[in-house]
Design an enzyme around this catalytic site. Structure first.
Site, PDB file in Angstrom:
ATOM      1  N   HIS A 119       0.837  -1.208   0.000  1.00  0.00           N
ATOM      2  CA  HIS A 119       0.000   0.000   0.000  1.00  0.00           C
ATOM      3  C   HIS A 119       0.867   1.251   0.000  1.00  0.00           C
ATOM      4  CE1 HIS A 119      -4.092   1.727   1.343  1.00  0.00           C
ATOM      5  NE2 HIS A 119      -3.347   2.699   0.859  1.00  0.00           N
TER       6      HIS A 119
ATOM      7  N   HIS B  62       1.443   5.180  -2.108  1.00  0.00           N
ATOM      8  CA  HIS B  62       0.933   6.181  -3.054  1.00  0.00           C
ATOM      9  C   HIS B  62       2.147   6.913  -3.623  1.00  0.00           C
ATOM     10  CE1 HIS B  62      -3.314   5.898  -1.615  1.00  0.00           C
ATOM     11  NE2 HIS B  62      -2.731   5.579  -0.473  1.00  0.00           N
TER      12      HIS B  62
ATOM     13  N   ARG C  25       2.210   8.711  -6.293  1.00  0.00           N
ATOM     14  CA  ARG C  25       1.816   9.990  -6.936  1.00  0.00           C
ATOM     15  C   ARG C  25       2.255  10.088  -8.395  1.00  0.00           C
ATOM     16  NH1 ARG C  25      -1.517  10.491  -2.713  1.00  0.00           N
ATOM     17  NH2 ARG C  25      -0.541  11.236  -0.801  1.00  0.00           N
TER      18      ARG C  25
ATOM     19  N   ASP D 210       0.994   2.506   3.845  1.00  0.00           N
ATOM     20  CA  ASP D 210       0.104   3.553   3.313  1.00  0.00           C
ATOM     21  C   ASP D 210       0.917   4.831   3.060  1.00  0.00           C
ATOM     22  OD1 ASP D 210      -2.084   4.882   2.364  1.00  0.00           O
ATOM     23  OD2 ASP D 210      -3.070   5.131   4.295  1.00  0.00           O
TER      24      ASP D 210
HETATM   25  O1  DOR Z   1      -4.359   9.491   4.750  1.00  0.00           O
HETATM   26  C1  DOR Z   1      -4.497   8.983   3.664  1.00  0.00           C
HETATM   27  N1  DOR Z   1      -3.915   9.501   2.567  1.00  0.00           N
HETATM   28  N2  DOR Z   1      -5.219   7.883   3.560  1.00  0.00           N
HETATM   29  C2  DOR Z   1      -5.520   7.329   2.360  1.00  0.00           C
HETATM   30  O2  DOR Z   1      -6.139   6.297   2.348  1.00  0.00           O
HETATM   31  C3  DOR Z   1      -5.110   7.997   1.106  1.00  0.00           C
HETATM   32  C4  DOR Z   1      -3.906   8.799   1.344  1.00  0.00           C
HETATM   33  C5  DOR Z   1      -3.489   9.709   0.212  1.00  0.00           C
HETATM   34  O3  DOR Z   1      -3.593   9.324  -0.960  1.00  0.00           O
HETATM   35  O4  DOR Z   1      -2.991  10.782   0.499  1.00  0.00           O
HETATM   36 ZN    ZN Z   2      -3.921   4.684   1.018  1.00  0.00          ZN
END
Ligand code: DOR
Ligand code: ZN
Length: 389
Positions: A49, A51, A53, A256
Site C-alpha cells: 500500500h 501512493h 503519486r 500507506d
Molecule cells: O491518509 C491517507 N492519505 N489515507 C488514504 O487512504 C489515502 C492517502 C493519500 O492518498 O494521500
Molecule cells: Zn492509502
C-alpha cells in the site's frame, strides 16, 4: 553465485548458503562454499500500500523517488494505489503509468486498478486487456463513500480478483464507521481491508475469510501524538492498546506511504510517508524484544506475497527470487527526515530508533550497500503477466 550467512529460512534464523541462478534461488544448503554476508538476512519487504503519486502530483513524489525511498527501507516490491491524478481507472492511464515505472523504478513495481461507479460495468473487460501484458495485483476502490456497496457487489459478481477496500467514510472517520463498513463489506463477500485501525474491525476480519492490513502509524501513535491528519484518523490510546494486543491477528503490515509537502499538510492534506521506515522501525522492535521476528517477516513479506499472488517473492527458499534485506542489529540510529529519500522531506517518526538495512539484494544483485545505491532508476521490474513473475 552463492551467498552464505544467517538467513531467515523456514521460520528461523539459520546459517546456510543460498545458490542463485538468474536471480532465483536454486539451492539452499549448509555446506556450500560462497561469499559470506554479515548480518541477519531477511526476505526483502513487500509494501502492498503505497501512493507514489507522479503524474500531476510529481512535486509530492514520483515513482522514481518513492521506489528509491522503498529500496533504502529494504523493500523489493510495492503495490501502488490508483488514486493518482489522473486516477488509474482506465486502460490507457494504467499502461501509461507502467511505462513510467519501467523507466524509473528502482525496485519491482505493481499497480492496482481503480474501481469506480463509472467503470464497474467495464471492470472485467479492462482487466482482460491489461492482463494480456501486466498482472494486476488487485482492484481497489478509491474511497468507499465514492463507490458504495452496490458497486462493490457488482464488482464481486463480475471478477474473481482480490478487491481492496478502504473501510471508512472519510467524512465520518470515527471508530464506529470503520466497524460498520467492515460489517457491510463482509456481508457482500471477501475483501482485503486496507489500513484497519480498530481491534473490533480486525476481529471481524480475523473471523472471516477476508484479510487485513494495518499501518505502523496506527500501532505506534495515538490521536494527539501527531499534529497532522491521516485517514483513517489516529485513535484514542485505549483503541490503540486494543489493536496492539491483537497484533498477531494482522495479516499484513503496510505503510500507506502517502507523501504530501509540509505546506499541503498545514492545509490539511491527509497521509504520512512511511515506506522507508517500516522495516527499520520493526526490525529495531524485534531487537528490543517487542515483536517476534517471525511475525515481522510474515506480515511484511510472506503474507503480502501470498495474499496478492506474488509467487516468487516473500520467502527465502528454492524457486523464489533472491531478494534480501540484510540488517546489522548493532546499527541502530534515530530516524532523521533529512536522511530519508521521499520527496516529502518530513516524517512523523523523527527521532524514533530504527535499524536500516545495511545491504539489499534484488534477484541476487546487490543494489544497496552501506547507504549507497548501486543501481539506477529502471533497474526494478514491473510485474508482468505470464512472465517468470
Ligand atoms: O491518509 C491517507 N492519505 N489515507 C488514504 O487512504 C489515502 C492517502 C493519500 O492518498 O494521500
Ligand atoms: Zn492509502
Amino acid at each position: 553465485m552463492i551467498l552464505c550467512g544467517e538467513f531467515f529460512y523456514h521460520g528461523r534464523i539459520v546459517y546456510c548458503c543460498v545458490e542463485i541462478e538468474d536471480g532465483l534461488i536454486v539451492n539452499v544448503k549448509r555446506d556450500l562454499k560462497g561469499k559470506e554476508v554479515k548480518g541477519v538476512i531477511l526476505p526483502a519487504g513487500i509494501d502492498v500500500h503505497v501512493h507514489f503519486r507522479d503524474f500531476k502530483e510529481s512535486h509530492k513524489e514520483t515513482i522514481e523517488s518513492g521506489s528509491l525511498s522503498a529500496l533504502y527501507g529494504g523493500v523489493c516490491l510495492v503495490v501502488d494505489q490508483p488514486n493518482t491524478n489522473p486516477p488509474i481507472v482506465d486502460v490507457d492511464t494504467y499502461f501509461k503509468r507502467m511505462e513510467i515505472a519501467k523507466r524509473k523504478t528502482f525496485i519491482d513495481y505493481s499497480l492496482n486498478l481503480g474501481l469506480t461507479e463509472d467503470n464497474v460495468d467495464e471492470i472485467d473487460k479492462m482487466l482482460n486487456v491489461i492482463e494480456r501484458v501486466y498482472r494486476v495485483p488487485a482492484v481497489g476502490e478509491v474511497f468507499l463513500n465514492k463507490v458504495g456497496y452496490d458497486t462493490l457487489k457488482k464488482a464481486k459478481s463480475k471478477i474473481r480478483k482480490l478487491i481492496t477496500v478502504h473501510a471508512e467514510d472519510p467524512n465520518e472517520g470515527d471508530v464506529e464507521s470503520e466497524i460498520k463498513a467492515v460489517e457491510n463489506c463482509l456481508k457482500i463477500g471477501d475483501f482485503h481491508f486496507c489500513h484497519i485501525s480498530t481491534a473490533d474491525a480486525l476481529n471481524l476480519i480475523y473471523d472471516s475469510s477476508s484479510t487485513s492490513e494495518v499501518t505502523p502509524h496506527h500501532l505506534l501513535f495515538s490521536k494527539n501524538d501527531v499534529p497532522f491528519d491521516v485517514n483513517p484518523p489516529l485513535r484514542e490510546i485505549k483503541d490503540r492498546v486494543e489493536l496492539i494486543k491483537n497484533f498477531w491477528k494482522i495479516d499484513i503490515l503496510a505503510s500507506d506511504h502517502a507523501p504530501h509537502t509540509l505546506e499541503e499538510k498545514r492545509e490539511g492534506a491527509p497521509g504520512f510517508p512511511g515506506v522507508e521506515t517500516l522495516y527499520p522501525i520493526f526490525f529495531y522492535m524485534v531487537k528490543r524484544g517487542y515483536v517476534r521476528i517471525n511475525d515481522l517477516v510474515e506480515k511484511f513479506a510472506i503474507n503480502p506475497a501470498r495474499i496478492f499472488g506474488f509467487d516468487r517473492y516473500g520467502e527465502i527458499d528454492v524457486g523464489k527470487y533472491a531478494n534480501f534485506a540484510v540488517f546489522d542489529p548493532k546499527m541502530e540510529r534515530p530516524i532523521r527526515a533529512k536522511e530519508l529519500h521521499s520527496k516529502a522531506g518530513w516524517t512523523i517518526y523523527e527521532n524514533l530508533m530504527a535499524i536500516f538495512p545495511k545491504e539489499v539484494y534484488i534477484r541476487g544483485e546487490k543494489v544497496l550497500e552501506d547507504g549507497e545505491v548501486l543501481v539506477d532508476g529502471g533497474f526494478g521490474r514491473v510485474i508482468r503477466k505470464n512472465s517468470k513473475f
